[in-house]
Design a protein around this motif. Structure first.
Motif, PDB file in Angstrom:
ATOM      1  N   TRP A  41     -25.084  -3.023 -89.349  1.00  0.00           N
ATOM      2  CA  TRP A  41     -24.950  -4.507 -88.679  1.00  0.00           C
ATOM      3  C   TRP A  41     -23.617  -4.488 -87.951  1.00  0.00           C
ATOM      4  O   TRP A  41     -23.734  -5.051 -86.919  1.00  0.00           O
ATOM      5  CB  TRP A  41     -25.048  -5.639 -89.674  1.00  0.00           C
ATOM      6  CG  TRP A  41     -24.776  -6.783 -89.306  1.00  0.00           C
ATOM      7  CD1 TRP A  41     -23.954  -7.618 -89.451  1.00  0.00           C
ATOM      8  CD2 TRP A  41     -26.040  -7.580 -88.607  1.00  0.00           C
ATOM      9  NE1 TRP A  41     -24.098  -9.050 -88.991  1.00  0.00           N
ATOM     10  CE2 TRP A  41     -25.220  -8.872 -88.294  1.00  0.00           C
ATOM     11  CE3 TRP A  41     -27.373  -7.115 -87.957  1.00  0.00           C
ATOM     12  CZ2 TRP A  41     -26.018  -9.828 -87.577  1.00  0.00           C
ATOM     13  CZ3 TRP A  41     -27.670  -8.197 -87.154  1.00  0.00           C
ATOM     14  CH2 TRP A  41     -27.288  -9.361 -87.005  1.00  0.00           C
ATOM     15  N   ASN A  42     -22.603  -3.920 -88.270  1.00  0.00           N
ATOM     16  CA  ASN A  42     -21.170  -3.810 -87.537  1.00  0.00           C
ATOM     17  C   ASN A  42     -21.594  -3.254 -86.326  1.00  0.00           C
ATOM     18  O   ASN A  42     -20.853  -3.824 -85.362  1.00  0.00           O
ATOM     19  CB  ASN A  42     -20.376  -3.114 -88.576  1.00  0.00           C
ATOM     20  CG  ASN A  42     -18.926  -3.339 -87.775  1.00  0.00           C
ATOM     21  OD1 ASN A  42     -18.325  -4.318 -88.252  1.00  0.00           O
ATOM     22  ND2 ASN A  42     -18.251  -2.281 -87.279  1.00  0.00           N
ATOM     23  N   LYS A  43     -22.408  -2.364 -86.187  1.00  0.00           N
ATOM     24  CA  LYS A  43     -22.419  -1.709 -84.653  1.00  0.00           C
ATOM     25  C   LYS A  43     -23.173  -2.492 -83.903  1.00  0.00           C
ATOM     26  O   LYS A  43     -22.966  -2.379 -82.565  1.00  0.00           O
ATOM     27  CB  LYS A  43     -23.145  -0.380 -85.034  1.00  0.00           C
ATOM     28  CG  LYS A  43     -22.467   0.897 -85.738  1.00  0.00           C
ATOM     29  CD  LYS A  43     -21.542   1.782 -84.719  1.00  0.00           C
ATOM     30  CE  LYS A  43     -21.052   2.860 -85.627  1.00  0.00           C
ATOM     31  NZ  LYS A  43     -20.189   3.540 -84.472  1.00  0.00           N
ATOM     32  N   ILE A  44     -24.114  -3.236 -84.389  1.00  0.00           N
ATOM     33  CA  ILE A  44     -24.912  -4.274 -83.701  1.00  0.00           C
ATOM     34  C   ILE A  44     -23.760  -5.280 -83.319  1.00  0.00           C
ATOM     35  O   ILE A  44     -24.137  -5.689 -81.994  1.00  0.00           O
ATOM     36  CB  ILE A  44     -26.206  -4.808 -84.482  1.00  0.00           C
ATOM     37  CG1 ILE A  44     -27.020  -3.744 -84.748  1.00  0.00           C
ATOM     38  CG2 ILE A  44     -26.856  -6.050 -83.874  1.00  0.00           C
ATOM     39  CD1 ILE A  44     -28.324  -3.967 -85.700  1.00  0.00           C
ATOM     40  N   ILE A  45     -23.222  -6.004 -84.059  1.00  0.00           N
ATOM     41  CA  ILE A  45     -22.313  -7.019 -83.555  1.00  0.00           C
ATOM     42  C   ILE A  45     -21.473  -6.498 -82.440  1.00  0.00           C
ATOM     43  O   ILE A  45     -21.028  -7.252 -81.494  1.00  0.00           O
ATOM     44  CB  ILE A  45     -21.281  -7.449 -84.985  1.00  0.00           C
ATOM     45  CG1 ILE A  45     -22.463  -8.290 -85.973  1.00  0.00           C
ATOM     46  CG2 ILE A  45     -20.466  -8.271 -84.366  1.00  0.00           C
ATOM     47  CD1 ILE A  45     -21.657  -8.459 -87.170  1.00  0.00           C
ATOM     48  N   HIS A  46     -20.877  -5.301 -82.702  1.00  0.00           N
ATOM     49  CA  HIS A  46     -19.989  -5.084 -81.570  1.00  0.00           C
ATOM     50  C   HIS A  46     -20.553  -4.118 -80.410  1.00  0.00           C
ATOM     51  O   HIS A  46     -19.881  -3.506 -79.419  1.00  0.00           O
ATOM     52  CB  HIS A  46     -18.817  -3.914 -82.056  1.00  0.00           C
ATOM     53  CG  HIS A  46     -17.855  -4.596 -83.200  1.00  0.00           C
ATOM     54  ND1 HIS A  46     -18.336  -5.143 -84.658  1.00  0.00           N
ATOM     55  CD2 HIS A  46     -16.726  -5.624 -82.872  1.00  0.00           C
ATOM     56  CE1 HIS A  46     -17.464  -5.686 -85.071  1.00  0.00           C
ATOM     57  NE2 HIS A  46     -16.372  -6.023 -84.208  1.00  0.00           N
ATOM     58  N   LEU A  99     -15.972  -7.200 -92.078  1.00  0.00           N
ATOM     59  CA  LEU A  99     -17.424  -6.653 -92.290  1.00  0.00           C
ATOM     60  C   LEU A  99     -17.162  -5.381 -92.378  1.00  0.00           C
ATOM     61  O   LEU A  99     -17.806  -4.710 -93.347  1.00  0.00           O
ATOM     62  CB  LEU A  99     -18.295  -7.198 -91.233  1.00  0.00           C
ATOM     63  CG  LEU A  99     -19.785  -6.442 -91.495  1.00  0.00           C
ATOM     64  CD1 LEU A  99     -20.433  -6.965 -92.784  1.00  0.00           C
ATOM     65  CD2 LEU A  99     -20.672  -6.748 -90.043  1.00  0.00           C
ATOM     66  N   PHE A 100     -16.428  -4.553 -91.467  1.00  0.00           N
ATOM     67  CA  PHE A 100     -16.359  -3.016 -91.634  1.00  0.00           C
ATOM     68  C   PHE A 100     -15.810  -2.557 -93.002  1.00  0.00           C
ATOM     69  O   PHE A 100     -16.239  -1.586 -93.402  1.00  0.00           O
ATOM     70  CB  PHE A 100     -15.539  -2.343 -90.448  1.00  0.00           C
ATOM     71  CG  PHE A 100     -15.407  -0.838 -90.407  1.00  0.00           C
ATOM     72  CD1 PHE A 100     -16.095  -0.250 -90.037  1.00  0.00           C
ATOM     73  CD2 PHE A 100     -14.137  -0.555 -91.026  1.00  0.00           C
ATOM     74  CE1 PHE A 100     -15.984   1.443 -90.044  1.00  0.00           C
ATOM     75  CE2 PHE A 100     -13.607   0.767 -91.082  1.00  0.00           C
ATOM     76  CZ  PHE A 100     -14.737   1.672 -90.583  1.00  0.00           C
TER      77      PHE A 100
END
Length: 210
Positions: free
Chosen positions: A111-116, A50-51
């Protein structure tokens, strides 16, 4: 760009014949550099995660489409009449492509920040990126207002109209320069750093900005 189903080379390059002879060569070199840098970053930094989509869309949005839009905006200032209108429409299309890529690139990293479970806008790169994103939205909105054919700018007092156009040009240039700085801030990060390519990207982006 096609005019009457035929490629209009002069319009595509903004009637560069009206500039000094060195300008067409420099413009062509800039076009090639922008394409090479943007595509090399997009392909080299994409890792199927994703990133990986973040640098892909940001390099296409800012380095490719926004830079090309900026070049076109400088060139069409030499034009008049219907030809100028077509050139402005071409410029707007480039900037629309840029903002679409930028929005997707921002959505991906958000969204990547939210996931991690990571905090947003903490690094210097992220803070510069947020400021750049805001200006990236403001600049085209100002451009829509400034495009006389749409009839919006005529609703403002006549003495304001040149100022609105001036403001659009300045915000657009500031957005682009800030974007290049933001990208430079990201390149040394371990997530995107490439031993051989990173110095080349840094030098190329600095040269493009000059």
């Amino acid at each position: 760009m096609l005019v009457n189903n035929q490629p209009n080379t002069a319009l595509a390059f903004g009637q560069i014949g009206k500039f000094p002879p060195i300008v067409p060569k420099l413009t062509m070199a800039l076009h090639v550099s922008v394409i090479l840098v943007a595509l090399s970053m997009a392909f080299s930094l994409f890792d199927t995660k994703l990133f990986g989509w973040h640098p892909v869309f940001m390099s296409l949005g800012y380095i490719l489409f926004m830079t090309e839009g900026l070049i076109s905006s400088v060139m069409f200032r030499q034009l008049d009449g219907p030809e100028r209108v077509r050139a402005i429409q071409s410029h707007a299309l480039l900037q629309l492509r840029a903002i679409l890529c930028i929005i997707v690139g921002f959505a991906v990293i958000y969204w990547n920040k939210i996931i991690h479970n990571k905090q947003h806008f903490k690094s210097t790169h992220a803070k510069f990126g947020l400021a750049t994103l805001i200006l990236s939205v403001v600049a085209p909105l100002n451009g829509v207002v400034s495009f006389r054919k749409l009839g919006i700018i005529q609703k403002f007092p006549e003495k304001w109209q040149p100022r609105l156009k001036w403001l659009h040009r300045r915000i657009g240039a500031l957005t682009w320069l800030l974007a290049l700085v933001t990208i430079q801030l990201a390149l040394p990060h371990h997530a995107v750093h490439k031993v051989l390519l990173t110095p080349l990207w840094q030098g190329s982006i600095a040269a493009i900005g000059m």
